[in-house]
Scaffold this motif. Structure first.
Motif, short mmCIF file in Angstrom:
data_model
loop_
_atom_site.label_atom_id
_atom_site.label_comp_id
_atom_site.label_asym_id
_atom_site.label_seq_id
_atom_site.Cartn_x
_atom_site.Cartn_y
_atom_site.Cartn_z
N VAL A 397 0.87 -1.17 0.00
CA VAL A 397 0.00 0.00 0.00
C VAL A 397 0.91 1.22 0.00
CG1 VAL A 397 -1.87 1.22 1.17
CG2 VAL A 397 -1.74 -1.28 1.31
N ILE A 398 0.76 2.08 -1.00
CA ILE A 398 1.68 3.18 -1.23
C ILE A 398 1.07 4.49 -0.74
CG2 ILE A 398 3.16 4.30 -2.92
CD1 ILE A 398 3.51 1.21 -2.64
N TYR A 399 1.83 5.25 0.03
CA TYR A 399 1.40 6.55 0.54
C TYR A 399 2.39 7.62 0.11
CZ TYR A 399 -1.56 3.97 3.86
OH TYR A 399 -2.51 3.15 4.43
N THR A 400 1.90 8.83 -0.15
CA THR A 400 2.83 9.95 -0.26
C THR A 400 3.37 10.26 1.13
OG1 THR A 400 0.91 11.44 -0.13
CG2 THR A 400 1.81 10.96 -2.32
N GLY A 401 2.47 10.30 2.11
CA GLY A 401 2.81 10.48 3.51
C GLY A 401 1.65 9.96 4.35
N THR A 402 1.83 9.87 5.65
CA THR A 402 0.78 9.39 6.54
C THR A 402 0.36 10.53 7.47
OG1 THR A 402 2.15 8.66 8.40
CG2 THR A 402 1.96 7.16 6.52
N HIS A 403 -0.52 10.23 8.41
CA HIS A 403 -0.95 11.25 9.37
C HIS A 403 0.19 11.69 10.29
CE1 HIS A 403 -1.32 7.52 11.69
NE2 HIS A 403 -1.12 8.27 12.76
N ASP A 404 1.24 10.87 10.38
CA ASP A 404 2.39 11.21 11.21
C ASP A 404 3.46 12.00 10.45
OD1 ASP A 404 1.57 10.12 13.63
OD2 ASP A 404 2.34 8.14 13.16
N ASN A 405 3.32 12.10 9.13
CA ASN A 405 4.28 12.84 8.32
C ASN A 405 3.85 14.30 8.17
OD1 ASN A 405 4.37 9.88 7.03
ND2 ASN A 405 6.35 10.86 6.74
N ASP A 406 4.81 15.10 7.73
CA ASP A 406 4.46 16.43 7.24
C ASP A 406 3.63 16.26 5.98
OD1 ASP A 406 4.40 19.17 6.82
OD2 ASP A 406 6.58 19.42 6.95
N THR A 407 2.90 17.28 5.57
CA THR A 407 2.27 17.22 4.27
C THR A 407 3.37 17.14 3.22
OG1 THR A 407 2.27 19.61 3.89
CG2 THR A 407 0.41 18.69 5.15
N THR A 408 3.04 16.65 2.03
CA THR A 408 4.08 16.53 1.00
C THR A 408 4.63 17.89 0.61
OG1 THR A 408 3.21 14.43 0.19
CG2 THR A 408 4.52 15.73 -1.35
N GLN A 409 3.78 18.90 0.54
CA GLN A 409 4.28 20.25 0.24
C GLN A 409 5.17 20.76 1.36
OE1 GLN A 409 3.67 22.05 -2.79
NE2 GLN A 409 5.45 23.09 -1.88
#
Length: 504
Positions: A397-409
């Motif tokens: 399952v591929i994510y740009t980021g998760t709820h624990d990451n910064d937003t991608t921007q």
């Protein structure tokens, strides 16, 4: 190998958004909507319409249980209950379950008083001629859910009686669950128990109505089940023998993780560890009951901190330093065998981020569980990095980021020029702007499922992240507004899904 759910048999894409992050347009909060979280009301239905138009088929969210004061969905007071803060009052009025006049208020709203008032109105409706069918449904709900609801409703009433004090600080006869004391207090707290029963019935009713609406539009709800439960919870109080506690009910050992990508000093979560030998002795009945509830609510489930089923980080109960912990083996194989034997085709995704060993991956692969890969973790210069798209597999399952990451921007804004060049070179020297460059990389991946946080679809920066692990300030409060949604967003996403064969 365990039987695999058919939900993983095709290429899909979805969005990560917790219901609290929805806009709020509830009548009760009309003068304070900017400071209120989302509910299971009309905004949730509008959101389903939006993602259905986009062709997305998965709505992933965080745990939906009632939270503590810090609002973390990972420290709930119940592994089964729904968060009453998500209940839509407008929905109840439309059903006739409470009166519109009950929403009137003078000055500052007293939520505790309002809940009592709404519950009284609801029970009056149940006893009316119009409420006969609902009364039967309510009685059926209480009967079917009594394996957790009886203890939870009493637990909440007792918390109120003792002004929110932890159950380990209650009088000994209640802390130790002496039968005579519990029977007596149930009678005394009957009205407060009724409020909890009302809230859980309406939560589950609204949830199932929303889930039906989503499923009819080819959207599956993707839940999140924390591996641990909070110490001050109905689950620990009601079944203390399943946890490592001392005679006073305090944790002997607590959960967390050692230093990793998210925190240089590790994370001290404070959840009591399980008495795994006791759980294994009765066939993991506590866990099977928990899964039974989750499968009523969701079409597929992420197990948070999956590595804890192979080995868990055990911190002494009296220590607040996660670095003082040690790894202890867990009966993961026996546990998962019991789960899949009881629920064939159990639709699980393993959260396998952080300190992951060969043994953890062997356990995951033994049961053919999809794992998680995060593109923000991919570009460290190591071509063997599993998060890089050329290392993905169909079961990921591929994510740009998760709820624990910064937003991608937000992540992009913190990168050095060299790191930005590395990302763009890997992505065919594309000049596409972030976050869409990473969104498209996730959708193009061979991984069977791709999940994009709503913040990335909205092109939001780091000021809109959901959580910063290891901190306690300003987490879990982000919400979007409808004016942030570009009119062309759904069509843009739909075109990308068609290109990469993920269209629902």
């Amino acid at each position: 190998m365990a039987e695999k759910s058919p939900i993983f048999a095709r290429r899909t894409a979805g969005v990560l958004l917790h219901p609290t992050s929805l806009p709020c347009s509830e009548s009760f909060w009309e003068d304070d909507q900017k400071n209120r979280f989302g509910t299971l009301g009309k905004d949730a239905y509008y959101f389903i319409d939006l993602i259905a138009k986009a062709g997305l088929t998965i709505w992933q969210m965080l745990p939906i249980g009632p939270t503590q004061a810090d609002m973390s969905p990972y420290q709930s007071i119940s592994a089964h209950a729904g968060n009453p803060e998500l209940v839509s009052l407008d929905w109840l009025i439309e059903k006739g379950w409470i009166r519109a006049g009950d929403l009137q208020h003078d000055g500052e709203k007293n939520i505790a008083v309002a809940r009592q008032k709404f519950a009284l109105s609801f029970y009056a409706f149940l006893n009316s001629t119009e409420g006969e069918a609902t009364r039967q449904n309510f009685q059926t709900f209480c009967s079917q859910q009594n394996y957790w609801l009886d203890d939870f409703s009493l637990f909440c009433a007792l918390r109120k009686k003792f002004d929110g004090a932890s159950w380990s600080d209650w009088p000994a006869d209640l802390r130790q669950r002496k039968h005579s004391a519990l029977e007596k207090i149930r009678i005394e707290l009957n009205s407060d128990i009724d409020v909890v029963l009302f809230e859980q019935f309406v939560f589950f009713s609204q949830w199932h109505a929303l889930k039906d609406y989503a499923n009819q539009r080819n959207i599956s709800l993707f839940g999140d089940m924390p591996i641990f439960v909070g110490h001050d919870s109905a689950d620990v109080w009601a079944q203390q023998h399943y946890f490592q506690l001392d005679e006073g009910g305090c944790p002997l050992t607590v959960a967390g993780v050692p230093p990793d990508y998210f925190s240089e000093t590790g994370q001290h979560w404070g959840n009591p560890h399980y008495a795994w030998q006791v759980m294994e002795a009765d066939g993991f009945q506590w866990w099977l009951a928990r899964l039974r509830t989750q499968l009523q609510l969701f079409d597929l489930i992420r197990i948070d901190h999956f590595r804890g089923f192979e080995a868990y980080w055990e911190i002494p109960g009296g220590s607040h330093d996660a670095r003082q912990g040690k790894w202890v083996k867990a009966p993961g194989e026996a546990f998962l065998n019991a789960c899949f034997k009881t629920f064939p085709g159990l639709p699980l995704v393993a959260e396998n981020l952080g300190v992951i060993t060969e043994e953890v991956e062997a356990l995951r692969n033994q049961f053919d569980l999809p794992g998680m890969l995060v593109l923000q973790f991919a570009f460290d210069g190591n071509t063997n990095n599993p998060h890089l798209p050329h290392n993905h597999t169909r079961s990921d399952v591929i994510y740009t980021g998760t709820h624990d990451n910064d937003t991608t921007q937000g992540w992009w804004n913190t990168l050095s020029e060299a790191s930005r060049n590395q990302v763009q070179e890997y992505c065919f020297n594309s000049k596409d702007k972030l976050p869409w460059l990473l969104i498209e990389a996730a959708l193009a991946s061979v991984g069977g499922m791709a999940i994009i946080p709503m913040q990335d679809f909205l092109e939001l920066d780091g000021g809109h992240r959901m959580n910063m692990p290891g901190t306690t300030d300003k987490n879990w409060v982000w919400k979007f507004s409808w004016d942030q949604v570009e009119p062309t967003l759904a069509d843009r996403v739909r075109q990308l899904l068609a290109t990469y064969h993920r269209l629902g």
